[in-house]
Design a protein around this motif. Structure first.
Motif, PDB file in Angstrom:
ATOM      1  N   HIS A  37       0.864  -1.214   0.496  1.00 57.59           N
ATOM      2  CA  HIS A  37      -0.183   0.065   0.397  1.00 57.59           C
ATOM      3  C   HIS A  37       0.824   1.341   0.263  1.00 57.59           C
ATOM      4  N   GLN A  38       1.979   1.519   0.378  1.00 60.25           N
ATOM      5  CA  GLN A  38       2.846   2.757   0.933  1.00 60.25           C
ATOM      6  C   GLN A  38       3.911   2.838  -0.768  1.00 60.25           C
ATOM      7  N   THR A  44       1.942   6.536  -7.119  1.00 61.94           N
ATOM      8  CA  THR A  44       1.018   7.374  -7.632  1.00 61.94           C
ATOM      9  C   THR A  44       0.958   8.379  -7.666  1.00 61.94           C
ATOM     10  N   ILE A  45       1.572   8.823  -5.826  1.00 59.11           N
ATOM     11  CA  ILE A  45       1.955  10.628  -5.436  1.00 59.11           C
ATOM     12  C   ILE A  45       3.337  10.917  -6.866  1.00 59.11           C
ATOM     13  N   THR A  46       3.862  10.267  -7.420  1.00 63.36           N
ATOM     14  CA  THR A  46       5.466  10.542  -8.049  1.00 63.36           C
ATOM     15  C   THR A  46       4.817  10.940  -9.581  1.00 63.36           C
ATOM     16  N   LYS A  47       3.618   9.611  -9.925  1.00 65.23           N
ATOM     17  CA  LYS A  47       2.838  10.062 -11.125  1.00 65.23           C
ATOM     18  C   LYS A  47       1.862  11.444 -11.339  1.00 65.23           C
ATOM     19  N   TYR A  55      -0.462  18.974  -4.820  1.00 62.29           N
ATOM     20  CA  TYR A  55      -0.746  17.655  -3.183  1.00 62.29           C
ATOM     21  C   TYR A  55      -2.284  18.280  -3.277  1.00 62.29           C
ATOM     22  N   LEU A  56      -2.456  19.183  -2.779  1.00 60.25           N
ATOM     23  CA  LEU A  56      -3.932  19.487  -2.409  1.00 60.25           C
ATOM     24  C   LEU A  56      -4.704  18.489  -3.876  1.00 60.25           C
ATOM     25  N   LYS A  57      -4.802  18.556  -5.252  1.00 56.73           N
ATOM     26  CA  LYS A  57      -5.201  17.886  -5.800  1.00 56.73           C
ATOM     27  C   LYS A  57      -5.318  16.120  -5.762  1.00 56.73           C
ATOM     28  N   ILE A  58      -4.093  16.113  -5.427  1.00 57.42           N
ATOM     29  CA  ILE A  58      -3.734  14.272  -5.272  1.00 57.42           C
ATOM     30  C   ILE A  58      -4.483  14.159  -3.841  1.00 57.42           C
ATOM     31  N   SER A  59      -4.322  14.722  -2.801  1.00 58.22           N
ATOM     32  CA  SER A  59      -5.605  14.359  -1.847  1.00 58.22           C
ATOM     33  C   SER A  59      -6.419  14.331  -1.936  1.00 58.22           C
ATOM     34  N   PRO A  78      -0.095  18.277   3.285  1.00 61.21           N
ATOM     35  CA  PRO A  78       0.262  17.587   4.370  1.00 61.21           C
ATOM     36  C   PRO A  78       1.004  16.724   4.597  1.00 61.21           C
ATOM     37  N   SER A  79      -0.281  15.165   4.019  1.00 63.47           N
ATOM     38  CA  SER A  79       0.212  13.734   4.808  1.00 63.47           C
ATOM     39  C   SER A  79       0.769  13.229   2.789  1.00 63.47           C
ATOM     40  N   VAL A  80       0.341  14.094   2.057  1.00 66.06           N
ATOM     41  CA  VAL A  80       0.963  13.421   0.614  1.00 66.06           C
ATOM     42  C   VAL A  80       2.459  14.206  -0.044  1.00 66.06           C
ATOM     43  N   HIS A  81       2.715  15.109   1.147  1.00 66.99           N
ATOM     44  CA  HIS A  81       4.180  15.563   0.765  1.00 66.99           C
ATOM     45  C   HIS A  81       4.816  14.342   1.909  1.00 66.99           C
TER      46      HIS A  81
END
Length: 118
Positions: A37-38, A44-47, A55-59, A78-81
């Motif tokens: 999962h991690q 996914t974040i990197t992509k 980061y807002l849009k990803i979250s 901040p959790s995405v970052h």
């Protein structure tokens, strides 16, 4: 042909032992403790970051798709970052290499007779 070690010792009256002390530091023994999962979250974040997402849009995307943080919470920017930052720090720490260091190398040759093994 198998030999009994004691028989070999009895026949050879001069045995020599060589000892050598080495100190080696390596980081290659570390294995990633990232769960699937991690790893999925990081990839996914990197992509999305390569595609220019914030980061807002990803979250928001994670929350819209009911994907939780590794601790089971809803995502905030901040959790995405933090996932990206911690992965970078981990890769730097465990990806480093060390030169081979030989400290206090001693060679001890000892003439030993079989009677010393009793």
């Amino acid at each position: 042909m198998e030999c009994d070690p004691l028989t070999v010792l009895a026949k050879d009256t001069n045995l020599y032992f060589l000892t050598l002390g080495l100190e080696i530091n390596i980081a290659d023994l570390w294995v990633s403790h990232y769960s699937d999962h991690q790893q999925y979250l990081f990839e996914t974040i990197t992509k999305f970051r390569v595609e220019g997402w914030s980061y807002l849009k990803i979250s928001q995307w994670f929350n819209d798709n009911n994907i939780l943080t590794p601790r089971g919470k809803k995502f905030v920017p901040p959790s995405v970052h933090s996932i990206v930052k911690k992965k970078r720090i981990s890769d730097e720490r465990f990806g480093r290499t060390f030169p081979v260091v030989i400290n206090e190398a001693d060679i001890n040759v000892q003439n030993t007779t079989p009677t010393d093994f009793k």
